[in-house]
Design a protein around this motif. Structure first.
Motif, PDB file in Angstrom:
ATOM      1  N   LEU A 202      11.119  -5.809 -11.070  1.00  0.00           N
ATOM      2  CA  LEU A 202       9.656  -5.770 -11.106  1.00  0.00           C
ATOM      3  C   LEU A 202       9.104  -4.585 -10.324  1.00  0.00           C
ATOM      4  O   LEU A 202       9.691  -4.165  -9.324  1.00  0.00           O
ATOM      5  CB  LEU A 202       9.080  -7.068 -10.515  1.00  0.00           C
ATOM      6  CG  LEU A 202       9.469  -8.391 -11.182  1.00  0.00           C
ATOM      7  CD1 LEU A 202       8.637  -9.522 -10.588  1.00  0.00           C
ATOM      8  CD2 LEU A 202       9.275  -8.326 -12.687  1.00  0.00           C
ATOM      9  N   PRO A 203       7.950  -4.046 -10.729  1.00  0.00           N
ATOM     10  CA  PRO A 203       7.276  -3.016  -9.939  1.00  0.00           C
ATOM     11  C   PRO A 203       6.394  -3.649  -8.872  1.00  0.00           C
ATOM     12  O   PRO A 203       6.236  -4.883  -8.833  1.00  0.00           O
ATOM     13  CB  PRO A 203       6.401  -2.315 -10.979  1.00  0.00           C
ATOM     14  CG  PRO A 203       6.009  -3.427 -11.903  1.00  0.00           C
ATOM     15  CD  PRO A 203       7.214  -4.349 -11.977  1.00  0.00           C
ATOM     16  N   ASP A 204       5.821  -2.830  -8.018  1.00  0.00           N
ATOM     17  CA  ASP A 204       4.783  -3.326  -7.123  1.00  0.00           C
ATOM     18  C   ASP A 204       3.444  -3.260  -7.846  1.00  0.00           C
ATOM     19  O   ASP A 204       3.382  -2.858  -9.012  1.00  0.00           O
ATOM     20  CB  ASP A 204       4.752  -2.537  -5.808  1.00  0.00           C
ATOM     21  CG  ASP A 204       4.442  -3.446  -4.629  1.00  0.00           C
ATOM     22  OD1 ASP A 204       3.418  -4.154  -4.686  1.00  0.00           O
ATOM     23  OD2 ASP A 204       5.237  -3.473  -3.671  1.00  0.00           O
ATOM     24  N   THR A 205       2.349  -3.608  -7.171  1.00  0.00           N
ATOM     25  CA  THR A 205       1.051  -3.667  -7.850  1.00  0.00           C
ATOM     26  C   THR A 205       0.349  -2.316  -7.803  1.00  0.00           C
ATOM     27  O   THR A 205       0.539  -1.530  -6.864  1.00  0.00           O
ATOM     28  CB  THR A 205       0.138  -4.715  -7.191  1.00  0.00           C
ATOM     29  OG1 THR A 205      -0.300  -4.241  -5.901  1.00  0.00           O
ATOM     30  CG2 THR A 205       0.854  -6.040  -7.022  1.00  0.00           C
ATOM     31  N   PRO A 206      -0.495  -2.016  -8.804  1.00  0.00           N
ATOM     32  CA  PRO A 206      -1.241  -0.748  -8.798  1.00  0.00           C
ATOM     33  C   PRO A 206      -2.077  -0.581  -7.536  1.00  0.00           C
ATOM     34  O   PRO A 206      -2.181   0.527  -6.996  1.00  0.00           O
ATOM     35  CB  PRO A 206      -2.135  -0.858 -10.042  1.00  0.00           C
ATOM     36  CG  PRO A 206      -1.438  -1.816 -10.935  1.00  0.00           C
ATOM     37  CD  PRO A 206      -0.752  -2.802 -10.030  1.00  0.00           C
ATOM     38  N   ARG A 207      -2.685  -1.638  -7.071  1.00  0.00           N
ATOM     39  CA  ARG A 207      -3.549  -1.534  -5.902  1.00  0.00           C
ATOM     40  C   ARG A 207      -2.762  -1.184  -4.646  1.00  0.00           C
ATOM     41  O   ARG A 207      -3.230  -0.432  -3.799  1.00  0.00           O
ATOM     42  CB  ARG A 207      -4.352  -2.826  -5.737  1.00  0.00           C
ATOM     43  CG  ARG A 207      -5.445  -2.941  -6.794  1.00  0.00           C
ATOM     44  CD  ARG A 207      -6.028  -4.340  -6.915  1.00  0.00           C
ATOM     45  NE  ARG A 207      -7.062  -4.362  -7.950  1.00  0.00           N
ATOM     46  CZ  ARG A 207      -6.821  -4.472  -9.250  1.00  0.00           C
ATOM     47  NH1 ARG A 207      -5.572  -4.585  -9.680  1.00  0.00           N
ATOM     48  NH2 ARG A 207      -7.803  -4.470 -10.115  1.00  0.00           N
ATOM     49  N   TRP A 208      -1.559  -1.734  -4.509  1.00  0.00           N
ATOM     50  CA  TRP A 208      -0.761  -1.367  -3.341  1.00  0.00           C
ATOM     51  C   TRP A 208      -0.274   0.068  -3.466  1.00  0.00           C
ATOM     52  O   TRP A 208      -0.285   0.817  -2.480  1.00  0.00           O
ATOM     53  CB  TRP A 208       0.427  -2.311  -3.163  1.00  0.00           C
ATOM     54  CG  TRP A 208       1.129  -2.031  -1.865  1.00  0.00           C
ATOM     55  CD1 TRP A 208       0.767  -2.450  -0.626  1.00  0.00           C
ATOM     56  CD2 TRP A 208       2.282  -1.200  -1.689  1.00  0.00           C
ATOM     57  NE1 TRP A 208       1.632  -1.942   0.321  1.00  0.00           N
ATOM     58  CE2 TRP A 208       2.578  -1.176  -0.304  1.00  0.00           C
ATOM     59  CE3 TRP A 208       3.106  -0.482  -2.558  1.00  0.00           C
ATOM     60  CZ2 TRP A 208       3.647  -0.473   0.221  1.00  0.00           C
ATOM     61  CZ3 TRP A 208       4.184   0.216  -2.032  1.00  0.00           C
ATOM     62  CH2 TRP A 208       4.444   0.220  -0.655  1.00  0.00           C
TER      63      TRP A 208
END
Length: 468
Positions: A202-208
């Motif tokens: 999984l990737p991290d979130t765009p906001r982070w």
């Protein structure tokens, strides 16, 4: 010359193909990340079936039952603070990886515990993972979900929590035939391994990513959840919100001194306390004990608890389907009203003489209470806590609110078995009914409505509502 038919067809299929890919990507993320919610549910629910056998094995008193049950919860309280800070520092995904590793080690340690002190410490360590996951999972899902489905996706975590509890009740009923309480506790290691392995994909979130200046990574993730034409505008909106926060305040703790943010934090803490002081986990942890007090045998009481788990799952699914249409506040108010009625009737039922019919009545009223709770308050509070704080302090503020949630949960779990012996089930459940009334007043006055707004637009609206 005209465009070849095959190219026209291909061009026409691209939006549909993108939608399908985005849907699969989001479903995959939800399925893996929400294993943290399932572990949360399993590890909190499994104790209800293990306790009667642990009581005989270790010679536990009512206070001892409360200590072993609540050890996980005090760990979860501190885990929620650690998880909030780690999610801001390391990223939402890497913080969940840490929680997954602790889930594995904690489950094995609890299952092999030779003494009560060892069991207490092991459950405290397992609680660190439970508390971390309770913060990070909804935070991760809320930040990666498109606004139109954010409510349902974050609420999927609530569905996984109650599904984990149902799985615990089912396995408890099967393993109770052999008094295999160590297996009940140790089987939590299996989904923990699945969570840990799945997170690597999984990737991290765009906001982070944007909060760390990694715009290219943010654009890549947004490109998998939104139409390509919408990605630049979404990037600009998130980046603009972050720039405003960075210019206004330096550091998350300083941000909490801002009046409107501090007010939001206090409301979030209040909502977290409301979710627990209304008695849900008294039922989750001690349902067999409550049913046994009506004259039901231990095995029958553990089996009957499955009904609580089934209804919790169905009710949470109903809440998920309603929350983006009805809104957060109406669900909270409706649920608290229904919970008050169910608890009033439940308290009255303990004044009836013990009989199989009374046991069925008590179980039915517990199920009714849990239906209102899971469809409304549980779903709504977790979603609000994931949505209502500004980006710069989201992990810290949510961690603080969930810390309070776990501390109230700890107090309820520690005191409930003692209170049950001291004043009886009737007075205990009437107390929880009174807390529902006070909670209804609080939610009507202070709970925000977040339906349908992007997180950055929501931040602007909440700031404007506070007069800043």
């Amino acid at each position: 010359m005209g465009v070849p038919t095959s190219q026209v067809a291909s061009a026409g299929q691209r939006p549909a193909a993108r939608d399908g890919n985005a849907r699969r990507f989001i479903v995959g993320i939800a399925a893996i990340a929400a294993l943290g919610g399932a572990l949360f549910g399993y590890d909190t629910g499994v104790i209800s079936g293990a306790l009667p056998f642990m009581e005989a094995h270790f010679g536990l008193t009512s206070l001892g039952e409360g200590v072993i049950t609540s050890a996980l919860l005090i760990g979860a309280a501190f885990g929620s603070l650690i998880g909030g800070r780690m999610s801001d520092a390391l990223g939402r995904r890497d913080a969940l990886l840490w929680a997954g590793a602790v889930f594995i080690g904690g489950a094995v340690a609890v299952a092999l515990s030779p003494t009560v002190p060892f069991m207490t410490v092991a459950r405290f360590v397992l609680g660190l993972a439970v508390g971390s996951a309770s913060v990070i999972t909804p935070l991760y899902l809320s930040e990666i979900a498109p606004p139109r489905i954010r409510g349902r996706l974050v609420s999927f975590n609530s569905l996984m929590i109650v599904s984990g509890q149902l799985l615990a009740y089912l396995l408890n009923a099967v393993l109770a035939q052999w008094a295999a309480w160590r297996w009940m506790l140790g089987l939590a290691a299996l989904p923990a391994v699945a969570l840990f392995a799945g997170l690597f994909f999984l990737p991290d979130t765009p906001r982070w990513y944007i909060s760390r200046g990694r715009q290219a990574d943010a654009a890549r993730v947004l490109g998998r959840t939104l139409p390509a034409a919408d990605v630049p505008a979404e990037l600009a909106r998130i980046d603009h919100a972050r720039s405003l926060e960075a210019d206004a305040r330096r550091g998350a703790w300083q941000e909490l001194r801002t009046p409107w943010v501090r007010r939001l934090l206090l409301v979030g803490i209040g909502l977290a306390a409301v979710q627990q002081i209304t008695g849900v986990n008294a039922v989750v942890y001690f349902a067999p004990k409550i049913l046994a007090s009506t004259g039901l045998g231990t095995g029958a009481a553990i089996t009957a608890t499955i009904a609580v788990g089934v209804v919790s799952v169905v009710a949470t699914a109903i809440g998920m389907s309603l929350i983006d249409r009805v809104g957060r506040r109406p669900l909270l108010l409706c649920g608290l009203a229904g919970m008050t009625v169910a608890l009033a009737l439940l308290g009255a039922s303990f004044h009836l003489p013990h009989s199989p019919a009374v046991s069925v009545l008590v179980l039915g009223l517990m199920v009714l209470y849990m239906a209102f709770m899971q469809a409304t308050l549980n779903t709504g509070v977790w979603l609000l806590l994931a949505e209502m704080f500004p980006l710069r302090v989201r992990g810290l503020a949510m961690g603080a609110a969930v810390f309070v949630m776990w501390m109230v949960n700890f107090a309820v779990a520690l005191v409930f078995p003692v209170l049950l012996d001291a004043v009886g089930a009737s007075s205990t459940f009437w107390f929880f009914g009174a807390m529902c009334v006070l909670s209804w007043v609080f939610c009507r006055r202070y709970a925000p409505e977040t339906k349908g707004l992007a997180l950055e637009d929501l931040e602007h609206e909440l700031r404007r509502a506070a007069g800043e």
